[in-house]
Design a protein around this motif. Structure first.
Motif, PDB file in Angstrom:
ATOM      1  N   PRO A   1       0.809  -1.224   0.000  1.00  0.00           N
ATOM      2  CA  PRO A   1       0.000   0.000   0.000  1.00  0.00           C
ATOM      3  C   PRO A   1       0.839   1.270   0.000  1.00  0.00           C
ATOM      4  O   PRO A   1       0.518   2.227  -0.712  1.00  0.00           O
ATOM      5  CB  PRO A   1      -0.812  -0.108   1.295  1.00  0.00           C
ATOM      6  CG  PRO A   1      -0.767  -1.535   1.691  1.00  0.00           C
ATOM      7  CD  PRO A   1       0.488  -2.117   1.115  1.00  0.00           C
ATOM      8  N   ALA A   2       1.919   1.293   0.772  1.00  0.00           N
ATOM      9  CA  ALA A   2       2.736   2.507   0.849  1.00  0.00           C
ATOM     10  C   ALA A   2       3.344   2.848  -0.512  1.00  0.00           C
ATOM     11  O   ALA A   2       3.426   4.020  -0.892  1.00  0.00           O
ATOM     12  CB  ALA A   2       3.842   2.341   1.889  1.00  0.00           C
TER      13      ALA A   2
ATOM     14  N   GLU B   1       2.077   1.894  -3.512  1.00  0.00           N
ATOM     15  CA  GLU B   1       0.991   2.321  -4.408  1.00  0.00           C
ATOM     16  C   GLU B   1       0.574   3.758  -4.114  1.00  0.00           C
ATOM     17  O   GLU B   1       0.307   4.533  -5.032  1.00  0.00           O
ATOM     18  CB  GLU B   1      -0.216   1.380  -4.268  1.00  0.00           C
ATOM     19  CG  GLU B   1       0.029  -0.013  -4.839  1.00  0.00           C
ATOM     20  CD  GLU B   1       0.590   0.011  -6.271  1.00  0.00           C
ATOM     21  OE1 GLU B   1       0.129   0.826  -7.090  1.00  0.00           O
ATOM     22  OE2 GLU B   1       1.509  -0.778  -6.543  1.00  0.00           O
ATOM     23  N   GLU B   2       0.544   4.093  -2.848  1.00  0.00           N
ATOM     24  CA  GLU B   2       0.189   5.451  -2.439  1.00  0.00           C
ATOM     25  C   GLU B   2       1.218   6.446  -2.973  1.00  0.00           C
ATOM     26  O   GLU B   2       0.875   7.511  -3.482  1.00  0.00           O
ATOM     27  CB  GLU B   2       0.175   5.496  -0.911  1.00  0.00           C
ATOM     28  CG  GLU B   2      -0.715   6.547  -0.298  1.00  0.00           C
ATOM     29  CD  GLU B   2      -0.732   6.384   1.209  1.00  0.00           C
ATOM     30  OE1 GLU B   2      -0.146   7.241   1.896  1.00  0.00           O
ATOM     31  OE2 GLU B   2      -1.292   5.371   1.690  1.00  0.00           O
ATOM     32  N   TYR B   3       2.475   6.055  -2.846  1.00  0.00           N
ATOM     33  CA  TYR B   3       3.565   6.906  -3.329  1.00  0.00           C
ATOM     34  C   TYR B   3       3.435   7.134  -4.836  1.00  0.00           C
ATOM     35  O   TYR B   3       3.531   8.262  -5.324  1.00  0.00           O
ATOM     36  CB  TYR B   3       4.906   6.253  -3.000  1.00  0.00           C
ATOM     37  CG  TYR B   3       6.096   7.012  -3.520  1.00  0.00           C
ATOM     38  CD1 TYR B   3       6.707   7.996  -2.749  1.00  0.00           C
ATOM     39  CD2 TYR B   3       6.598   6.766  -4.798  1.00  0.00           C
ATOM     40  CE1 TYR B   3       7.786   8.709  -3.237  1.00  0.00           C
ATOM     41  CE2 TYR B   3       7.678   7.477  -5.290  1.00  0.00           C
ATOM     42  CZ  TYR B   3       8.268   8.443  -4.512  1.00  0.00           C
ATOM     43  OH  TYR B   3       9.322   9.152  -5.001  1.00  0.00           O
TER      44      TYR B   3
ATOM     45  N   ALA C   1       0.793   6.821  -6.693  1.00  0.00           N
ATOM     46  CA  ALA C   1      -0.423   7.588  -6.988  1.00  0.00           C
ATOM     47  C   ALA C   1      -0.153   9.080  -6.768  1.00  0.00           C
ATOM     48  O   ALA C   1      -0.575   9.923  -7.566  1.00  0.00           O
ATOM     49  CB  ALA C   1      -1.578   7.110  -6.111  1.00  0.00           C
ATOM     50  N   HIS C   2       0.563   9.383  -5.695  1.00  0.00           N
ATOM     51  CA  HIS C   2       0.939  10.773  -5.418  1.00  0.00           C
ATOM     52  C   HIS C   2       1.783  11.325  -6.570  1.00  0.00           C
ATOM     53  O   HIS C   2       1.559  12.428  -7.060  1.00  0.00           O
ATOM     54  CB  HIS C   2       1.703  10.829  -4.091  1.00  0.00           C
ATOM     55  CG  HIS C   2       2.086  12.213  -3.651  1.00  0.00           C
ATOM     56  ND1 HIS C   2       2.496  12.502  -2.381  1.00  0.00           N
ATOM     57  CD2 HIS C   2       2.129  13.388  -4.320  1.00  0.00           C
ATOM     58  CE1 HIS C   2       2.771  13.796  -2.285  1.00  0.00           C
ATOM     59  NE2 HIS C   2       2.566  14.352  -3.450  1.00  0.00           N
TER      60      HIS C   2
ATOM     61  N   ARG D   1      -0.339  11.985  -9.576  1.00  0.00           N
ATOM     62  CA  ARG D   1      -1.128  13.212  -9.375  1.00  0.00           C
ATOM     63  C   ARG D   1      -0.271  14.454  -9.548  1.00  0.00           C
ATOM     64  O   ARG D   1      -0.718  15.449 -10.106  1.00  0.00           O
ATOM     65  CB  ARG D   1      -1.731  13.220  -7.959  1.00  0.00           C
ATOM     66  CG  ARG D   1      -3.081  12.572  -7.836  1.00  0.00           C
ATOM     67  CD  ARG D   1      -3.797  13.037  -6.559  1.00  0.00           C
ATOM     68  NE  ARG D   1      -2.956  12.940  -5.372  1.00  0.00           N
ATOM     69  CZ  ARG D   1      -2.775  11.823  -4.658  1.00  0.00           C
ATOM     70  NH1 ARG D   1      -3.379  10.703  -5.020  1.00  0.00           N
ATOM     71  NH2 ARG D   1      -2.014  11.830  -3.588  1.00  0.00           N
TER      72      ARG D   1
ATOM     73  N   ARG E   1       8.560   2.867 -10.466  1.00  0.00           N
ATOM     74  CA  ARG E   1       8.024   1.628  -9.879  1.00  0.00           C
ATOM     75  C   ARG E   1       9.080   0.520  -9.952  1.00  0.00           C
ATOM     76  O   ARG E   1       9.343  -0.182  -8.983  1.00  0.00           O
ATOM     77  CB  ARG E   1       6.757   1.201 -10.627  1.00  0.00           C
ATOM     78  CG  ARG E   1       6.185  -0.122 -10.118  1.00  0.00           C
ATOM     79  CD  ARG E   1       5.153  -0.679 -11.069  1.00  0.00           C
ATOM     80  NE  ARG E   1       3.935   0.125 -11.083  1.00  0.00           N
ATOM     81  CZ  ARG E   1       2.951  -0.003 -10.191  1.00  0.00           C
ATOM     82  NH1 ARG E   1       3.044  -0.885  -9.231  1.00  0.00           N
ATOM     83  NH2 ARG E   1       1.880   0.757 -10.259  1.00  0.00           N
TER      84      ARG E   1
ATOM     85  N   ASP F   1       8.035  -2.165   7.449  1.00  0.00           N
ATOM     86  CA  ASP F   1       7.395  -0.918   7.032  1.00  0.00           C
ATOM     87  C   ASP F   1       8.402   0.222   7.040  1.00  0.00           C
ATOM     88  O   ASP F   1       8.399   1.084   6.163  1.00  0.00           O
ATOM     89  CB  ASP F   1       6.234  -0.578   7.975  1.00  0.00           C
ATOM     90  CG  ASP F   1       5.029  -1.481   7.725  1.00  0.00           C
ATOM     91  OD1 ASP F   1       5.084  -2.288   6.778  1.00  0.00           O
ATOM     92  OD2 ASP F   1       4.046  -1.376   8.489  1.00  0.00           O
TER      93      ASP F   1
ATOM     94  N   ARG G   1       9.516   2.693   4.023  1.00  0.00           N
ATOM     95  CA  ARG G   1       9.500   4.164   4.142  1.00  0.00           C
ATOM     96  C   ARG G   1      10.861   4.746   3.792  1.00  0.00           C
ATOM     97  O   ARG G   1      10.959   5.755   3.108  1.00  0.00           O
ATOM     98  CB  ARG G   1       9.105   4.581   5.565  1.00  0.00           C
ATOM     99  CG  ARG G   1       7.617   4.861   5.727  1.00  0.00           C
ATOM    100  CD  ARG G   1       7.343   5.710   6.964  1.00  0.00           C
ATOM    101  NE  ARG G   1       7.925   5.127   8.171  1.00  0.00           N
ATOM    102  CZ  ARG G   1       7.369   4.143   8.879  1.00  0.00           C
ATOM    103  NH1 ARG G   1       6.211   3.636   8.500  1.00  0.00           N
ATOM    104  NH2 ARG G   1       7.955   3.664   9.962  1.00  0.00           N
TER     105      ARG G   1
END
Lengths: 145, 115
Positions: free
Chosen positions: A7-8, A10-12, A14-15, A18, A36, A52, A56
């Motif tokens: 998730p981290a 994918e979030e990165y 996506a950011h 954007r 990626r 995690d 990060r």
């Protein structure tokens, strides 16, 4: 080994996507896919037991998505497209959307704050410039003409 | 460090980065992650954030200075390899020329100033 379902990550990504919406789609997706891949290589080096905190740390090393987007803009000679509310405030409201109804403005479909017709746009502009803040409340104007 | 010097160094690094990338590709093709490692991210390296290299690589490809091909990786998905084109080789040769002249000119002043 596909690990980018993290998730981290994918979030990165996506950011990042954007942050680059003003770039041509082909270049944007090329950069995102390369990054990626880069993250996957780093995760592979970290091994299966990446915590995690490791993830990060990896994303920190890759860098702030906004900075990568800014770098892309510079490398491609694209001016940043970050409309600020002050750009709108400087334009006479009634000239901008002559046929806008209050109904449409109420929904605020992405339109910046302050598009409603105001009784005294001049006064409002002065206020905006003076305080550097958007007004707390903007009354939607009546249908123009 | 004098104010503005940090910024100048950043700009010099940024301006020469693309030729460092081309130089790294002179002898062999490389994939992005490998290039970043070679450029030594962080510390005294040429890039501070590893991800900032990719907009440059994309631009070099659009400009025809490098070409890319997908190749299998022993561990994971295929990698995009970057290779120098003849246009890229020429751009690099021209830069090396200019750079040496520039470096010599600056060195003359720096060494002169110490005497």
């Amino acid at each position: 080994v596909i690990m980018t379902s993290l998730p981290a990550v994918e979030e990165y990504l996506a950011h990042l996507r954007r942050s680059m919406t003003d770039l041509p789609a082909g270049r944007r997706s090329e950069i995102v896919e390369e990054i990626r891949q880069h993250i996957e290589e780093m995760l592979a080096e970290a091994g299966q037991g990446a915590s995690d905190a490791d993830v990060r740390n990896i994303l920190d090393r890759v860098g702030n998505p906004d900075e990568i987007a800014a770098e892309a803009r510079e490398r491609f000679g694209i001016k940043p497209a970050t409309p600020r509310w002050t750009d709108t405030a400087a334009v006479p409201v009634t000239d901008r959307w002559p046929s806008a109804s209050s109904d449409r403005m109420d929904r605020g479909s992405g339109a910046p704050v302050g598009l409603g017709r105001l009784d005294d746009p001049g006064q409002t502009d002065r206020d905006l410039c003076g305080t550097g803040r958007a007004p707390a409340r903007v009354r939607p104007g009546p249908p123009a003409n | 460090m004098v104010a503005g010097q940090e910024r100048l160094l950043t700009q010099m690094r940024r301006g020469t980065l693309e030729y460092c990338v081309l130089a790294l590709l002179r002898e062999e093709e490389r994939y992005g992650f490998d290039l970043v490692k070679a450029l030594g991210a962080g510390g005294d390296g040429m890039v501070t954030s590893e991800g900032t290299i990719y907009p440059l690589l994309t631009r070099l490809r659009r400009d025809g200075l490098v070409t890319t091909s997908w190749e299998e990786s022993p561990s994971g998905p295929p990698r995009r390899y970057y290779r120098l084109t003849s246009k890229g080789r020429q751009a690099l040769a021209e830069f090396v020329d200019e750079w040496q002249r520039f470096r010599d000119a600056v060195d003359r002043f720096m060494e002169g100033g110490q005497q």
